[in-house]
Design a protein around this motif. Structure first.
Motif, PDB file in Angstrom:
ATOM      1  N   ASN A  12       0.838  -1.184   0.000  1.00  0.00           N
ATOM      2  CA  ASN A  12       0.000   0.000   0.000  1.00  0.00           C
ATOM      3  C   ASN A  12       0.880   1.243   0.000  1.00  0.00           C
ATOM      4  O   ASN A  12       1.903   1.273   0.684  1.00  0.00           O
ATOM      5  N   LYS A  13       0.484   2.212  -0.784  1.00  0.00           N
ATOM      6  CA  LYS A  13       1.252   3.463  -0.753  1.00  0.00           C
ATOM      7  C   LYS A  13       0.978   4.245   0.518  1.00  0.00           C
ATOM      8  O   LYS A  13       1.688   5.179   0.854  1.00  0.00           O
ATOM      9  N   ARG A  14      -0.130   3.910   1.178  1.00  0.00           N
ATOM     10  CA  ARG A  14      -0.496   4.671   2.366  1.00  0.00           C
ATOM     11  C   ARG A  14      -0.823   3.704   3.492  1.00  0.00           C
ATOM     12  O   ARG A  14      -1.984   3.514   3.845  1.00  0.00           O
ATOM     13  N   PRO A  15       0.215   3.091   4.051  1.00  0.00           N
ATOM     14  CA  PRO A  15      -0.032   2.038   5.047  1.00  0.00           C
ATOM     15  C   PRO A  15      -0.753   2.536   6.293  1.00  0.00           C
ATOM     16  O   PRO A  15      -1.352   1.742   7.009  1.00  0.00           O
ATOM     17  N   TYR A  16      -0.670   3.821   6.540  1.00  0.00           N
ATOM     18  CA  TYR A  16      -1.265   4.316   7.789  1.00  0.00           C
ATOM     19  C   TYR A  16      -2.481   5.204   7.535  1.00  0.00           C
ATOM     20  O   TYR A  16      -2.857   6.022   8.369  1.00  0.00           O
ATOM     21  N   GLY A  17      -3.053   5.018   6.346  1.00  0.00           N
ATOM     22  CA  GLY A  17      -4.168   5.892   5.952  1.00  0.00           C
ATOM     23  C   GLY A  17      -5.379   5.810   6.872  1.00  0.00           C
ATOM     24  O   GLY A  17      -6.095   6.784   7.062  1.00  0.00           O
ATOM     25  N   ASN A  18      -5.620   4.655   7.463  1.00  0.00           N
ATOM     26  CA  ASN A  18      -6.848   4.493   8.250  1.00  0.00           C
ATOM     27  C   ASN A  18      -6.601   4.338   9.737  1.00  0.00           C
ATOM     28  O   ASN A  18      -7.380   3.715  10.450  1.00  0.00           O
ATOM     29  N   MET A  19      -5.501   4.887  10.167  1.00  0.00           N
ATOM     30  CA  MET A  19      -5.140   4.673  11.561  1.00  0.00           C
ATOM     31  C   MET A  19      -5.824   5.624  12.523  1.00  0.00           C
ATOM     32  O   MET A  19      -5.809   5.416  13.721  1.00  0.00           O
ATOM     33  N   TYR A  20      -6.364   6.689  11.974  1.00  0.00           N
ATOM     34  CA  TYR A  20      -6.803   7.769  12.850  1.00  0.00           C
ATOM     35  C   TYR A  20      -8.299   8.015  12.782  1.00  0.00           C
ATOM     36  O   TYR A  20      -8.943   7.748  11.779  1.00  0.00           O
ATOM     37  N   ALA A  21      -8.812   8.531  13.864  1.00  0.00           N
ATOM     38  CA  ALA A  21     -10.220   8.926  13.915  1.00  0.00           C
ATOM     39  C   ALA A  21     -10.281  10.372  14.368  1.00  0.00           C
ATOM     40  O   ALA A  21      -9.619  10.757  15.327  1.00  0.00           O
ATOM     41  N   GLY A  22     -11.044  11.151  13.660  1.00  0.00           N
ATOM     42  CA  GLY A  22     -11.125  12.574  13.990  1.00  0.00           C
ATOM     43  C   GLY A  22     -11.765  12.791  15.354  1.00  0.00           C
ATOM     44  O   GLY A  22     -12.751  12.139  15.687  1.00  0.00           O
TER      45      GLY A  22
END
Lengths: 149, 246, 379, 501, 415
Positions: free
Chosen positions: B235-245
Motif C-alpha cells: 500500500n502506498k499509504r499504510p497508515y491511511g486508516n489509523m486515525y479517527a477525527g
C-alpha cells in the motif's frame, strides 16, 4: 479611471459582493435585511459571480473607454459620463431591447424585468461616492478599486 | 589530481581544503591516511571526484548533490545521509543508516551494510536513488522506504546466512527492493510483499549490476547464478486508516 | 528585620569624586566638604568614601577592611587570615566617637599577602585568590564582612550622613590622590553598615547613584562566572561587572563602558562598518552586562577614576577640571565647594564616560564615537 | 449492516429567520457542507453533524443571522465519565482509530504565565516612555563567544553567525502541507517587513518563498522532506527538529490528500503519497549523533548559519538542553506542552510534556549553573498568547519566543481544532485550492504584521514601565517577576519570588 | 472648418460626437428631411404599440444640438449635391457650403412593383411618420397583412398585436427572419409568434392589392386571396443613395467607403445604412443596416472629418430581437463549407444556441430564449479570439469566463 478589478486567486466566491450590491441599489441603503425583505422588487445584483471550483471571481461593468453598449444603445439611455467615465443606464429611457446585452463583451449588463424591462449594470455606486460597496465589503480583498496597471 | 594527506588534520580543516579545491576547479582529489574524518563531501554540489584511502568518518557525503566519492576501505555510519545526487563507491563495508532519506544518486557497497540501511529512502520525479549492496544487510533494511531502488546481492554468504536481517521493508510505502535469493516471510515487515520480477525489472537491474561488476571487478555470471526476488509495499499509504477525527 | 543582602533596597544618592592625576596626595577634607553640600540627597542611612594612595607603607599588601559583629568572629577570621595570608599588620581602624553615628560594628583592617603555597595549591593567581576569599567570607561567614580589599586604598563607610561618616573615620587625617564619596538615600533602613557605598572588590570601588533595572539580568549573568551577589545592591553588581570585564576579560576601558552603557542600535546602525562591527559584537556578546535603568556611577581604581551615566541620562552628573585635578559630582555645587573656579566644566552625555587616568596628561573627556578618543583611552 | 453512530453533534446552529436573507453565503462557505439551500421550501437548512464551529459562516453572514453554540444535550452529570470521555469511546468504538486532533492542548492545566506578575518602576527609578524615548527590542540569536578580543580598535575574531531580530518574536515552524502556501506567504512577508523570521517546518521551501530566504529558518526534520543543498543555503538559519510540544516523542504523517502538486514539488515526494516523518531522526540516536548532524549541517553551509535544535519540553529538558548546547547548537528552541499542531494524537497532545514556563526556567537556570547560557540562545514556544507572556518568558531567561497559534489566529484561525481534516474554512490548514484562496496573503501579512507591531508596542510599554530600555536587560531578569497563587515548589522552579516579597 | 451632415439618425449623431471629440470649434450643420430632432428609428414599433411616449423617442437630449454647436435644418432635406462647389442645395433652394460632408441618408424601404400599392392603408414601416399615420388608421380587431417576415415585419407584427390587430405575414422565403435565423431557430420563433396569434404564409407573395381606394385584401402568387384592412410592406431596406446620383461618388449597392468612411470624392464621407464598407465576415464590402454599425461608422467618419484618424473595418450584423417576452440575439454568421457549427437545441423549452466557427474563431451565433451575457460571444466575434479550449462552454445557458484559459480570461475580463 479607477475601476474594480478582481483578483480571482483570492475570491472566495462568498457572494457578499452581490449582497452589498443589492443593498446599495435598494431603497434601504445600508440595511441589508430591509433591502432583502422589504424592497420590492428586490434589485438585481450588478456584480456577477462566476464559479467553477476552485475558481471563482466576480465581474462588474468595465466602464469601457469605447463602450459598445453606449454606441449600440437604440434609445440613447446608455451613456458614459464624460467627467467620471462611468457608464450609466438611464432606466427611464431604457425600453429593454437588450442590444446592450448583445454587445457587452463582458456580459456585464443584466436584464431586470421585475417591473419594467430595463438593463441594469454597475454604476460604481456613484451615487454614494467613494469606493464601490462590493469592493469595500469583499472580505478577502479580492476586489480592488484602482487605476489600471 | 590533488593529493591531500589527512593524517593529523582536523576534519574541519580537511573539508575546507576540499571545498576550496573543488571551487577552484580541481576535478579529482585523493585523500590519503583518512581515519575518522567526518563529513567528507558534505553538501558538495559540484562535479568532482574524491578518492578516499582509509576509513572516512560518519556522515560521509551527507547532503551531497553531485560529486563522486570512492572509498578504498570501509565507510562508517550515516554515509549518504539525505544525499541528493552523485555516486559513492565503497570497496568494503558500510555501517548503519547508510543512505538515510536519500533522494538521489547511487551508492555501491562491495561488502556488507549495517542496520537501517536505506531508511526512508525516497524518489522524486526523475530522481531515483539506488543502493547496491554486494554482501548482506542488517535489520530494518529499507525501513519506511518511500521510493528508489535497493538491491542486495548476498555475495559470499555463508550457507545458513540470511541476505537481510529482520523487519526488512517495515513501513515501506514506495520504491522497490531487489534481493538476490530468497527471504523468509518472518523477516519481512508487514507492509511488504514478495512478487516476481517482470522484464522491466530485469532491465532496471541490469544497469545497476553492470555498474557493480565494473566497479568491483566482479564477473556478471557470478551474480546471474541466482535469481532475484522483488519486494513491493502492499500500500502506498499504510497508515491511511489509523486515525479517527476527534 | 531583613538587612541589606537579604532584601533588595532601592536608594537614591549623591556622589562626588576628586582626583589628582599626577598622583599628588591631598587630605580627605575636600571630599567631605564636597559631599556635605549635597546633604539633602541622602537621608542619614548610608555614607562612605573610597580613598586611593592612603597606605603607601603597605602598598604591596591587600588592605582588608572588616566589619565584625563581635569579637568571637574577629578571632575566627584572624585565624582564617593567618592560614591563608602573611599578615603584615592588623589594627582597629581609628575612629572618632560621634553622637550621630550609632551602633558601629567592630571595624578593623589587616594588610595581607596570600601565602605562596596556598596559591600554588589552588592554582589561581593572587587576585583571583583574594576575590574568592572575599566572596567566601562575605557570603558564608556570618558576622564578618570585608568591605575593602585593594592595595594602597581603602573604603570607609557606615550608616549615617556622609559628612558624619567622614568625621567618624577621621578621614582628614589620610592623604590620597583619588577620593570618591557617597551619600545614600535608601528607601528603608539597611540596618547594616555593609550596605553603604562604596562597594569594593580589590582596588575597584564603586559609588553609585541609581537603581539598576537590569539588576537580576546582570546578577544572573555574573553568577555564571562565580560572583556571589550577597548584598543585592546595584553597586555590588556594577563593581563585579567592572571586575569581570576589566580584570577577567582584560577589556580596554572604552569597551567596558560601551558594554555597560552601549550606544543605541540606531546609533550603531549609523556608524562606519568597522565601528559597527565592534559595537554590534560588544552588544551581542556582553548584552548581559548592559546596565539598564537610571544611574550615575563613579568607579575608582588604582589607575584612576571613571564616571559613567546611563544611556538616557536619568541621573545627574557633572565634571570639571582644574590643573591636575578632575572633579565629578552629582551637582555642580559639590565641585564649586572645593574648587570655586574650575577651568573646564561639562555635563557628560548619557553613556558618555568621564575617564581620568593617573599620570595621563589630561583627564579625558570621552565623546563616544571618535577614533581619537579610542587612541586616547588605549594609550 | 451499517453501524449507527452514537456520536451526537457537538454544536447547535441557530439561524435567526428574521435576519436570514437566504443569500447563501453560509452555504457557499462551509467546506463541511453543514448548510444547504432547499429550493422547494426556499429555506436554508443546517445539518449540524459536520459542524466544527469554525465560525466562518457566522463571521461572513452579512446579517448576523447565525449563532453557533455548544450542543446543550447533556449526558447524566458525571464528574468522572465526562461527556468528552464518553464521546471518545464512542468514536473509537466506531472507528478503531487513534484519536486525532489539531491545535494545542486544551485541557484545564494551569497556565503559569497567568500566575506571574510583572514589576514596574515607582519613584526610586523612572519608568521610560517608549513613545518618545528609545526602546530597544533588537535581539541576536546565535552562539556568543565568552569574550571579545579587541585590539587597536579591531575585532580580532568575527562573531559566530547570528540571527538579528528587530523584536524577540519569530514565527514558529509550520510546514507547507500542514498550512497553505498563502498562510506561509503571509507570515514570510510579515517576518520580512518586521525584521524577524519564519520557519519552514518540515515542508521544504516553496519556490515562491526563496525570496524570503533572509528571513527564513529552514527546518531539517526526521523525514528530510524538501531538504537539499539549495534549501539549506537559502535560509538564514537551520533548525533541526527533534520534537514538538504537541507531540513529544512521536513522528507525523501528512496524509496523501494534502500532498497536492505544489506540496509534492516542495517536499520532493510524489503527489498523493503520505509524507511520513519518523519519530526519531534515524541518524540521531544519541546526543553525540546530534552533534554529528549539527556539524554535518554546518559543514554543508560552510559554518555561515546558526544551527538551532528544537525539542519538546519534557521532564529532563534541562539536562537535554545542556547537552544540546554542548553538542554545538547555536540556538535551542523549546516547545511547551501547549504548543500547537496540525495533527496530533489526542492522548499524546494532552498528556505528554511539561509546561514551557517550567522548562524555560529550568533550562535557563541549568545553563547558568553550568556557565554556558551565553553559548546558546534560548527560544521558547508553546502557546505564547500575548505580549505579556513574551515579557515573562524573556524575564525567565528566553532570548526570544516562537509563536504559531497566535500567528494563525491573526490570519483568521478560529481554533476549531480540525486542522487535520484539511477542510480549514479559513484557508489556513488546507491545501484545497478552493479554501486556500480564502486567505489573501496581502491581508494575512498585514494582520500578522499588525499583531507583531501591537505586541512590540506592548512589550516596549512593559519594558518602559520597568525602567528598562533594552531587551537584553530583561533577559533572565527574574526580579521583575513575582508569582501569585503558586506553591513554594513552583516558585522555586520558576526562580521567582511571591508577590509581596 | 464647416461640417455638413445629410441625415439625422444614428450615423449623424455618431458623426457629431466624433467630430466634437476632435474639433471643438468647427461649425456643424445637419440637414434632415424629417421634422424632428434625431429620434430612434428602432423605437417606432414601440411607439406604435404605445410602449414609448413621444418624449422618449428622441435619441439624444433636447439640448444636444445646442450643446454640440450643431445647426439643425429640419424638414426640407437635401435635394442636390454640388461636389465641385462643396455645396449642398436643399430642396427649398437653400445652399449650404461645407468643407467636409457626411452623407448619412440611411436606407429607404424597398417597395416592389405590386399592382395596387397606391391604395390607402398601404404602409411602409420605416419612419416615425410611417407609424404615426398607421396609428391613425388602426382599430382593435382590424386585420393587417404584412409582407415580409424579416426584422421589420416581425416588430411591426408585435406592435399591431399589442393593439389588438389580427396579423398575417406573407413571406416569400420558407421561414421567419430568414436573414437572421437558421431553420431550427426560425421554427421556434415561428412557434412563438404563432402562439401570440400571428398567421403565416410562407413561400408566397402578394401579386395584387385588392380593394377600391382602400385596401380590402390581397391576392397572392399562389392564387390565394386574403382579406385585410391594411397592408404593410416590410420587405426590406435599401441604401438611400439618391443624393449622390450624378455626382461621381462611387456607388455600388450603397455608397462605397473605405475604412475611414471616405467616399471616392475628397472631403465627402458616408456612414450608416447608406454606406457600403468593409466588414468582418465578408471579403466584399457590404451594407450592414443596423444601428450600432451606423453609430460607429458615423463616429469614425466624424473623427476623420475633423482631422483625426480612425478606422472601422469590423462591422458585422447583430440583432437583439424580442417578440413579447421571447428573446433572441444573434450576431455575425455565415456557415456551410469550411465552417464548424455546434449547437444546443431544447425545442420543448424553446432554447437554442448555435455557434458558427471558422479556424477556431467564432464567426456567428444565434441565441434563443436565454440571451444573458451573449455579448461575450459578440465580443469574441469582434476580436476573433481563438476559442478552441472553451467553445463548448459558450453553449451554456449563461456563457461566462470561468472556463476560459486563465491568461486569456484575465486579459479579456479585466482589460
Amino acid at each position: 479611471m479607477k475601476r474594480v478589478y478582481v483578483r480571482e486567486e483570492y475570491c472566495a466566491g462568498c457572494g457578499l459582493c452581490q449582497v452589498h450590491c443589492i443593498t446599495a441599489h435598494s431603497e434601504y441603503k445600508g440595511d441589508i435585511i430591509k433591502a432583502y425583505k422589504k424592497s420590492f422588487p428586490r434589485p438585481l445584483a450588478r456584480v456577477i459571480v462566476e464559479e467553477k471550483r476552485p475558481l471563482s471571481f466576480s465581474l462588474q461593468c468595465r466602464h469601457c473607454e469605447e463602450a459598445e453598449c453606449v454606441k449600440a444603445c437604440i434609445t440613447g439611455a446608455m451613456q458614459k459620463d464624460p467627467a467620471t467615465g462611468i457608464v450609466i443606464n438611464d432606466t427611464a429611457r431604457c425600453i429593454g431591447c437588450w442590444t446592450c446585452v448583445l454587445v457587452c463583451p463582458y456580459g456585464a449588463v443584466r436584464r431586470d424585468e421585475t417591473l419594467h424591462k430595463v438593463a441594469v449594470k454597475c454604476d460604481m455606486c456613484a451615487e454614494a461616492g467613494g469606493v464601490p460597496l462590493c469592493v469595500e465589503n469583499c472580505p478577502n480583498g479580492a476586489l480592488e478599486y484602482r487605476e489600471e496597471r | 589530481m590533488q593529493t591531500i594527506d589527512a593524517s593529523g588534520m582536523l576534519y574541519r580543516d580537511l573539508n575546507e581544503l576540499i571545498r576550496d579545491s573543488v571551487s577552484r576547479g580541481v576535478k579529482e582529489i585523493r585523500l590519503i591516511n583518512v581515519n575518522g574524518h567526518r563529513y567528507i563531501g558534505d553538501g558538495l554540489a559540484k562535479e568532482a571526484s574524491i578518492i578516499i584511502e582509509g576509513t572516512p568518518g560518519n556522515d560521509l557525503a551527507a547532503f551531497m548533490e553531485g560529486a563522486r566519492i570512492e572509498v578504498h576501505g570501509n565507510a562508517q555510519d550515516g554515509t549518504a545521509n539525505t544525499m541528493n545526487g552523485g555516486t559513492i563507491v565503497i570497496h568494503g563495508d558500510a555501517r548503519d543508516a547508510l543512505g538515510y532519506s536519500m533522494r538521489g544518486g547511487e551508492v555501491y557497497v562491495r561488502g556488507d551494510v549495517g542496520y537501517r540501511v536505506g531508511i526512508h529512502m525516497k524518489g522524486y520525479q526523475d530522481m531515483n536513488p539506488a543502493i547496491v549492496v554486494g554482501g548482506k544487510a542488517g535489520d530494518f533494511f529499507a525501513e519506511y522506504m518511500a521510493g528508489g531502488i535497493m538491491i542486495v546481492l548476498g555475495l559470499g554468504l555463508a550457507p545458513d546466512e540470511d541476505i537481510v536481517g529482520n523487519y526488512c521493508g517495515t513501513g515501506m510505502h514506495g520504491g522497490i527492493i531487489y534481493l538476490r535469493g530468497e527471504v523468509a516471510p518472518e523477516q519481512l515487515g508487514k507492509e511488504v510483499k514478495v512478487v516476481s520480477l517482470t522484464e522491466e525489472d530485469t532491465c532496471v537491474l541490469d544497469g545497476y549490476l553492470d555498474n557493480y561488476c565494473q566497479y568491483f571487478k566482479v564477473k556478471r555470471e557470478e551474480i546471474d547464478k541466482k535469481p532475484f526476488c522483488k519486494l513491493l509495499p502492499y500500500n502506498k499509504r499504510p497508515y491511511g486508516n489509523m486515525y479517527a477525527g476527534w | 528585620m531583613l538587612r541589606e543582602g537579604q532584601i533588595r533596597i532601592p536608594s537614591g544618592c549623591a556622589i562626588s569624586g576628586i582626583m589628582n592625576k599626577k598622583g599628588r596626595v591631598f587630605g580627605g577634607g575636600d571630599i567631605i566638604n564636597s559631599i556635605a553640600v549635597m546633604h539633602d540627597r541622602s537621608n542619614g542611612l548610608g555614607g562612605g568614601f573610597a580613598a586611593y594612595g592612603i597606605y603607601p607603607e603597605f602598598k604591596e599588601e591587600y588592605a582588608f577592611h572588616f566589619f565584625f559583629d563581635h569579637t568571637t568572629i574577629k578571632n575566627e577570621i584572624e585565624a582564617l587570615l593567618k592560614k591563608n595570608f602573611i599578615i603584615a599588620s592588623g589594627e582597629a581602624i581609628p575612629i572618632r566617637k560621634s553622637k550621630s553615628i550609632k551602633d558601629a560594628p567592630l571595624i578593623w583592617r589587616y594588610f595581607v599577602r596570600p601565602k605562596h603555597r596556598v596559591l600554588v595549591k589552588q592554582e589561581v593567581d593572587e587576585e583571583e585568590f583574594v576575590v574568592r576569599f572575599v566572596m567566601r567570607v562575605n557570603s558564608e561567614i556570618d558576622g564578618a564582612y570585608i568591605f575593602s580589599s585593594g592595595k594602597n586604598m581603602g573604603a570607609f563607610k557606615g550608616v549615617g550622613y556622609p559628612e558624619d561618616i567622614g568625621e567618624f573615620y577621621r578621614l582628614e587625617e589620610y592623604s590620597g590622590y583619588l577620593w570618591t564619596a557617597h551619600g545614600r538615600f535608601p528607601t528603608n533602613t539597611p540596618g547594616w553598615w555593609g550596605g553603604a557605598h562604596p562597594f569594593t572588590l580589590l582596588d575597584c570601588s564603586v559609588v553609585h547613584n541609581g537603581e539598576i533595572s537590569s539588576y537580576d539580568a546582570n546578577r544572573r549573568q555574573l553568577e555564571m562566572y562565580g560572583y556571589k551577589c550577597v548584598l543585592q545592591t546595584d553597586t555590588e553588581v556594577v563593581a563585579y561587572i567592572f571586575d569581570y570585564l576589566m580584570r577577567r576579560q582584560g577589556l580596554p576601558l572604552d569597551v567596558i563602558v560601551k558594554a555597560m552603557a552601549s550606544p543605541f542600535w540606531h546609533e550603531i546602525d549609523r556608524m562606519n562598518k568597522k565601528e559597527k562591527e565592534i559595537l554590534r559584537a560588544i552588544r551581542v556578546v556582553y548584552g548581559g552586562f548592559l546596565v539598564n535603568g537610571p544611574f550615575s556611577i563613579l568607579i575608582g581604581t588604582n589607575q584612576g577614576m571613571i564616571a559613567l551615566n546611563d544611556r538616557i541620562k536619568l541621573r545627574p552628573s557633572i565634571a570639571a577640571t582644574k590643573g591636575d585635578y578632575l572633579y565629578v559630582a552629582s551637582e555642580e555645587a559639590a565641585i564649586r565647594q572645593v574648587c570655586s573656579k574650575p577651568e573646564h566644566m561639562w555635563m557628560p552625555r548619557g553613556g558618555e564616560p568621564v575617564i581620568g587616568l593617573l599620570e595621563a596628561s589630561q583627564p579625558t573627556r570621552v565623546p563616544v564615537r571618535t577614533e581619537q578618543e579610542k587612541i586616547a583611552i588605549n594609550s | 449492516m451499517s453501524l449507527k453512530s452514537y456520536v451526537t453533534p457537538s454544536f447547535l446552529i441557530e439561524r435567526n429567520k428574521e435576519r436570514c436573507i437566504k443569500c447563501k453565503v453560509c452555504v457557499q462557505q462551509c467546506a463541511n457542507e453543514v448548510h444547504r439551500y432547499d429550493e422547494e421550501d426556499d429555506e436554508i437548512i443546517s445539518e449540524e453533524h459536520q459542524c466544527v464551529n469554525c465560525q466562518r459562516c457566522v463571521t461572513l453572514c452579512p446579517t448576523g443571522a447565525l449563532t453557533i453554540r455548544k450542543n446543550p444535550n447533556e449526558l447524566r452529570q458525571n464528574s468522572n465519565w465526562t461527556a468528552e470521555a464518553v464521546r471518545a469511546i464512542y468514536i473509537q468504538a466506531e472507528t478503531g482509530g487513534i484519536l486525532l486532533t489539531g491545535m494545542g492542548n486544551d485541557r484545564p492545566y494551569p497556565v503559569y504565565w497567568d500566575n506571574i506578575l510583572l514589576n514596574a518602576s515607582q519613584v526610586t527609578n523612572p519608568s521610560i516612555d517608549p513613545l518618545r524615548e528609545p526602546m530597544e527590542l533588537k535581539t541576536h540569536l546565535g552562539r556568543k563567544p565568552d569574550s571579545l578580543s579587541i585590539k587597536e580598535g579591531k575585532l580580532q575574531k568575527k562573531l559566530p553567525p547570528q540571527l538579528e531580530l528587530e523584536l524577540p518574536i519569530m514565527f514558529s515552524a509550520m510546514s507547507f502541507g500542514s498550512i497553505s502556501l498563502n498562510a506561509i506567504k503571509s507570515l514570510a512577508e510579515a517576518a520580512k517587513q518586521e525584521g524577524t523570521y519564519f520557519n519552514t517546518g518540515e515542508g521544504g521551501l516553496h519556490r515562491d518563498l526563496y525570496q524570503y530566504g533572509e528571513n527564513t529558518i529552514v527546518q531539517v526534520a526526521s523525514g528530510r522532506f524538501g531538504v537539499h543543498a539549495d534549501y539549506l543555503q537559502a535560509g538564514a538559519a537551520i533548525e533541526i527538529k527533534i520534537g514538538q510540544g504537541a507531540k513529544p516523542g512521536i513522528g507525523g504523517h501528512l496524509p496523501g490528500e494534502k500532498v497536492e502538486r505544489e506540496v509534492s514539488e516542495t517536499r520532493m515526494i510524489p503527489e498523493g503519497t503520505d509524507a511520513i516523518s519518523p519519530a526519531p531522526h534515524h541518524d540521531i540516536y544519541s546526543i553525540e549523533d546530534l552533534r554529528q548532524l549539527i556539524y554535518s549541517l554546518k559543514e554543508a553551509t560552510n559554518y555561515e548559519k546558526p544551527v538551532s535544535v528544537k525539542i519538546a519540553a519534557v521532564h529532563n529538558v534541562a539536562a537535554i538542553a545542556s547537552g544540546i548546547a554542548r553538542a554545538g547548537a547555536d540556538i535551542i528552541a523549546i516547545d511547551g506542552y501547549r504548543g500547537g499542531t496540525g495533527a496530533a494524537p489526542l492522548r499524546i497532545r494532552d498528556n505528554v510534556g511539561i509546561p514551557i514556563e517550567f522548562a524555560l526556567a529550568a533550562v535557563d537556570t541549568r545553563l547558568r549553573q553550568e556557565a554556558i547560557r551565553n553559548q546558546v540562545s534560548l527560544v521558547v514556544g508553546g502557546s505564547i498568547r500575548n505580549s505579556a507572556d513574551i515579557v515573562k518568558a524573556i524575564a525567565l531567561g528566553a532570548d526570544a519566543v516562537y509563536i504559531a497559534s497566535s500567528a494563525l489566529l491573526a490570519l483568521g484561525c478560529h481554533m476549531c481544532q480540525k486542522c487535520y481534516t484539511g477542510k480549514c474554512n479559513w484557508g489556513i490548514a488546507t491545501q484545497d485550492p478552493q479554501l486556500a484562496k480564502r486567505l489573501n496573503p496581502e491581508l494575512g501579512a498585514q494582520r500578522a504584521r499588525n499583531l507583531l507591531r501591537a505586541w512590540k508596542h506592548e512589550i516596549q510599554e512593559m519594558l518602559g514601565g520597568m525602567g528598562i530600555n533594552a531587551i537584553e536587560s530583561l533577559r533572565g531578569n527574574r526580579l521583575m517577576l513575582r508569582g501569585i497563587g503558586l506553591t513554594e515548589k513552583e516558585l522555586q522552579i520558576l526562580g521567582i519570588k511571591n508577590a509581596g516579597e | 472648418m464647416e461640417y455638413c451632415i445629410i441625415g439625422n439618425s444614428a450615423a449623424a449623431i455618431g458623426a457629431v460626437e466624433g467630430i466634437r471629440g476632435v474639433d471643438k470649434k468647427g461649425t456643424m450643420t445637419i440637414i434632415s428631411d424629417e421634422p424632428y430632432q434625431a429620434y430612434s428609428r428602432p423605437l417606432i414599433s414601440y411607439y406604435l404599440a404605445g410602449k414609448v411616449a413621444e418624449d422618449k423617442m428622441y435619441y439624444r437630449p433636447n439640448e444636444f444640438y445646442k450643446n454640440m454647436g450643431v445647426e439643425l435644418l429640419c424638414g426640407s432635406g437635401a435635394g442636390k449635391l454640388a461636389v465641385r462647389e462643396k455645396t449642398v442645395i436643399l430642396r427649398d433652394g437653400t445652399k449650404k457650403r461645407y468643407d467636409r460632408l457626411l452623407i448619412a441618408t440611411g436606407g429607404k424601404p424597398f417597395v416592389p412593383p405590386i399592382k395596387g400599392l397606391e391604395k390607402e392603408n398601404v404602409h411602409t414601416f420605416h419612419k416615425w411618420d410611417d407609424v404615426k399615420s398607421l396609428a391613425e388608421e388602426l382599430s382593435a380587431g382590424c386585420k393587417a397583412v404584412i409582407i415580409g417576415a424579416g426584422l421589420i415585419g416581425v416588430k411591426a407584427a408585435e406592435a399591431l398585436l399589442c393593439l389588438g390587430v389580427e396579423v398575417s405575414i406573407i413571406e416569400l422565403a420558407d421561414r421567419v427572419l430568414s436573414s437572421v435565423l437558421d431553420e431550427q431557430a426560425a421554427a421556434i420563433a415561428q412557434q412563438v409568434m404563432e402562439e401570440h396569434g400571428v398567421k403565416f404564409v410562407f413561400g408566397d407573395t402578394v401579386t395584387e392589392v385588392l380593394g377600391e381606394g382602400r385596401v380590402e385584401g390581397v391576392s397572392l402568387k399562389s392564387g390565394n386571396k386574403m382579406e385585410c384592412d391594411m397592408l404593410i410592406v416590410a420587405i426590406g431596406v435599401v441604401p438611400n443613395t439618391d443624393i449622390v446620383k450624378g455626382t461621381g461618388i462611387n456607388v455600388n449597392r450603397g455608397i462605397v467607403v473605405n475604412e475611414r468612411m471616405e467616399t471616392s470624392v475628397d472631403g465627402i464621407y458616408a456612414a450608416g445604412d447608406v454606406a457600403e464598407g468593409k466588414n468582418l465576415l465578408w471579403a466584399e464590402q457590404r451594407v450592414i443596416p443596423i444601428l450600432p454599425n451606423a453609430y460607429k461608422q458615423g463616429e469614425t467618419a466624424g473623427v476623420n472629418m475633423a482631422g483625426g484618424n480612425n478606422s472601422f473595418t469590423k462591422g458585422f450584423a447583430m440583432n437583439s430581437l424580442g417578440f413579447f417576452d421571447f428573446k433572441m440575439t444573434s450576431a455575425g454568421m455565415q456557415g456551410g463549407e469550411g465552417y464548424e457549427e455546434i449547437y444546443t437545441l431544447k425545442a420543448e423549452e424553446k432554447f437554442y444556441r448555435k455557434l458558427v466557427i471558422k479556424d477556431n474563431r467564432l464567426m456567428g451565433f444565434i441565441a434563443l430564449k436565454n440571451i444573458d451575457r451573449t455579448g461575450i460571444l459578440t465580443g469574441l466575434i469582434k476580436d476573433q479570439v481563438e476559442i478552441t479550449k472553451f467553445k463548448e462552454a459558450l453553449l451554456k445557458i449563461e456563457p461566462g469566463f470561468a472556463e476560459w484559459p486563465k491568461e486569456l480570461r484575465k486579459e479579456r475580463m479585466l482589460s
